[in-house]
Design a protein around this motif. Structure first.
Motif, PDB file in Angstrom:
ATOM      1  N   PHE A  22      39.765  37.250  54.684  1.00 22.52           N
ATOM      2  CA  PHE A  22      40.345  36.240  53.804  1.00 22.52           C
ATOM      3  C   PHE A  22      41.836  36.478  53.651  1.00 22.52           C
ATOM      4  O   PHE A  22      42.335  37.571  53.887  1.00 22.52           O
ATOM      5  N   ASP A  23      42.534  35.441  53.262  1.00 24.45           N
ATOM      6  CA  ASP A  23      43.961  35.525  52.995  1.00 24.45           C
ATOM      7  C   ASP A  23      44.147  36.197  51.635  1.00 24.45           C
ATOM      8  O   ASP A  23      43.609  35.708  50.638  1.00 24.45           O
ATOM      9  N   PRO A  24      44.857  37.310  51.544  1.00 26.21           N
ATOM     10  CA  PRO A  24      45.001  38.029  50.278  1.00 26.21           C
ATOM     11  C   PRO A  24      45.666  37.223  49.155  1.00 26.21           C
ATOM     12  O   PRO A  24      45.555  37.606  47.996  1.00 26.21           O
ATOM     13  N   VAL A  25      46.311  36.130  49.492  1.00 27.56           N
ATOM     14  CA  VAL A  25      46.903  35.289  48.461  1.00 27.56           C
ATOM     15  C   VAL A  25      45.825  34.678  47.582  1.00 27.56           C
ATOM     16  O   VAL A  25      46.002  34.496  46.382  1.00 27.56           O
ATOM     17  N   TYR A  26      44.677  34.388  48.154  1.00 27.36           N
ATOM     18  CA  TYR A  26      43.617  33.705  47.416  1.00 27.36           C
ATOM     19  C   TYR A  26      42.615  34.667  46.797  1.00 27.36           C
ATOM     20  O   TYR A  26      41.883  34.291  45.899  1.00 27.36           O
ATOM     21  N   GLY A  27      42.526  35.876  47.246  1.00 21.55           N
ATOM     22  CA  GLY A  27      41.629  36.869  46.669  1.00 21.55           C
ATOM     23  C   GLY A  27      42.441  37.938  45.959  1.00 21.55           C
ATOM     24  O   GLY A  27      43.545  37.682  45.502  1.00 21.55           O
ATOM     25  N   GLY A  28      41.884  39.130  45.863  1.00 20.68           N
ATOM     26  CA  GLY A  28      42.627  40.211  45.237  1.00 20.68           C
ATOM     27  C   GLY A  28      41.734  41.385  44.914  1.00 20.68           C
ATOM     28  O   GLY A  28      40.600  41.478  45.384  1.00 20.68           O
ATOM     29  N   ALA A  29      42.230  42.275  44.073  1.00 18.89           N
ATOM     30  CA  ALA A  29      41.493  43.468  43.679  1.00 18.89           C
ATOM     31  C   ALA A  29      41.010  43.309  42.250  1.00 18.89           C
ATOM     32  O   ALA A  29      41.744  42.858  41.374  1.00 18.89           O
ATOM     33  N   CYS A  30      39.777  43.689  42.011  1.00 21.07           N
ATOM     34  CA  CYS A  30      39.217  43.679  40.667  1.00 21.07           C
ATOM     35  C   CYS A  30      39.826  44.852  39.897  1.00 21.07           C
ATOM     36  O   CYS A  30      39.821  45.976  40.386  1.00 21.07           O
ATOM     37  N   PRO A  31      40.326  44.622  38.686  1.00 21.55           N
ATOM     38  CA  PRO A  31      40.922  45.732  37.934  1.00 21.55           C
ATOM     39  C   PRO A  31      39.907  46.747  37.422  1.00 21.55           C
ATOM     40  O   PRO A  31      40.268  47.869  37.099  1.00 21.55           O
ATOM     41  N   SER A  32      38.635  46.382  37.372  1.00 19.49           N
ATOM     42  CA  SER A  32      37.606  47.307  36.869  1.00 19.49           C
ATOM     43  C   SER A  32      37.069  48.227  37.964  1.00 19.49           C
ATOM     44  O   SER A  32      37.043  49.443  37.812  1.00 19.49           O
ATOM     45  N   CYS A  33      36.589  47.640  39.074  1.00 16.24           N
ATOM     46  CA  CYS A  33      35.971  48.444  40.128  1.00 16.24           C
ATOM     47  C   CYS A  33      36.909  48.726  41.295  1.00 16.24           C
ATOM     48  O   CYS A  33      36.566  49.487  42.193  1.00 16.24           O
ATOM     49  N   LEU A  34      38.087  48.097  41.304  1.00 15.65           N
ATOM     50  CA  LEU A  34      39.132  48.317  42.307  1.00 15.65           C
ATOM     51  C   LEU A  34      38.708  47.973  43.729  1.00 15.65           C
ATOM     52  O   LEU A  34      39.194  48.569  44.687  1.00 15.65           O
ATOM     53  N   ARG A  35      37.784  47.016  43.875  1.00 14.12           N
ATOM     54  CA  ARG A  35      37.394  46.558  45.208  1.00 14.12           C
ATOM     55  C   ARG A  35      38.266  45.374  45.607  1.00 14.12           C
ATOM     56  O   ARG A  35      38.674  44.578  44.769  1.00 14.12           O
ATOM     57  N   LEU A  36      38.551  45.264  46.898  1.00 14.14           N
ATOM     58  CA  LEU A  36      39.294  44.141  47.442  1.00 14.14           C
ATOM     59  C   LEU A  36      38.296  43.028  47.752  1.00 14.14           C
ATOM     60  O   LEU A  36      37.393  43.224  48.569  1.00 14.14           O
ATOM     61  N   LEU A  37      38.448  41.873  47.094  1.00 11.21           N
ATOM     62  CA  LEU A  37      37.451  40.813  47.180  1.00 11.21           C
ATOM     63  C   LEU A  37      38.081  39.470  47.507  1.00 11.21           C
ATOM     64  O   LEU A  37      39.220  39.196  47.137  1.00 11.21           O
ATOM     65  N   CYS A  38      37.290  38.632  48.195  1.00 13.26           N
ATOM     66  CA  CYS A  38      37.719  37.259  48.464  1.00 13.26           C
ATOM     67  C   CYS A  38      37.671  36.469  47.157  1.00 13.26           C
ATOM     68  O   CYS A  38      37.149  36.944  46.144  1.00 13.26           O
ATOM     69  N   CYS A  46      31.179  42.830  38.104  1.00 17.66           N
ATOM     70  CA  CYS A  46      31.546  43.533  36.859  1.00 17.66           C
ATOM     71  C   CYS A  46      31.200  42.687  35.641  1.00 17.66           C
ATOM     72  O   CYS A  46      30.752  43.226  34.627  1.00 17.66           O
ATOM     73  N   ARG A  47      31.402  41.373  35.722  1.00 17.38           N
ATOM     74  CA  ARG A  47      31.036  40.499  34.600  1.00 17.38           C
ATOM     75  C   ARG A  47      29.525  40.470  34.392  1.00 17.38           C
ATOM     76  O   ARG A  47      29.058  40.350  33.278  1.00 17.38           O
ATOM     77  N   ALA A  48      28.745  40.589  35.472  1.00 15.49           N
ATOM     78  CA  ALA A  48      27.287  40.559  35.367  1.00 15.49           C
ATOM     79  C   ALA A  48      26.705  41.921  34.991  1.00 15.49           C
ATOM     80  O   ALA A  48      25.523  42.027  34.689  1.00 15.49           O
ATOM     81  N   GLY A  49      27.521  42.974  35.016  1.00 17.62           N
ATOM     82  CA  GLY A  49      27.050  44.296  34.678  1.00 17.62           C
ATOM     83  C   GLY A  49      26.342  45.011  35.810  1.00 17.62           C
ATOM     84  O   GLY A  49      25.607  45.972  35.571  1.00 17.62           O
ATOM     85  N   VAL A  50      26.555  44.561  37.043  1.00 18.70           N
ATOM     86  CA  VAL A  50      25.943  45.192  38.209  1.00 18.70           C
ATOM     87  C   VAL A  50      26.725  46.461  38.559  1.00 18.70           C
ATOM     88  O   VAL A  50      27.940  46.397  38.727  1.00 18.70           O
TER      89      VAL A  50
END
Length: 72
Positions: free
Chosen positions: A24-40, A65-69
């Motif tokens: 994916f283009d990193p402009v549209y995704g990013g890193a989650c501040p909680s789990c620090l994964r790079l996500l679309c 992270c929002r679902a508590g998984v």
């Protein structure tokens, strides 16, 4: 000819989503501040409402992270 609109060109960099493995283009995704994964954008935001919150400066957690998984 001078290129004035080079800002609107697509990115040359591609990130790999750690949830689905798609590029994916990193402009549209990013890193989650909680789990620090790079996500679309689909796995980071999940909905248009969450995406709007991110655009206006609110902290956005990823779908898992929002679902508590637990992410391991």
């Amino acid at each position: 000819m001078i290129r004035f609109m080079h800002v609107f060109e697509p990115s040359y960099y591609v990130g790999d989503c750690e949830a689905c493995g798609e590029g994916f283009d990193p402009v549209y995704g990013g890193a989650c501040p909680s789990c620090l994964r790079l996500l679309c954008s689909t796995h980071l935001y999940g909905s248009r409402w969450q995406r709007l919150r991110g655009y206006f400066g609110r902290e956005v957690k990823c779908v898992d992270c929002r679902a508590g998984v637990p992410v391991g």
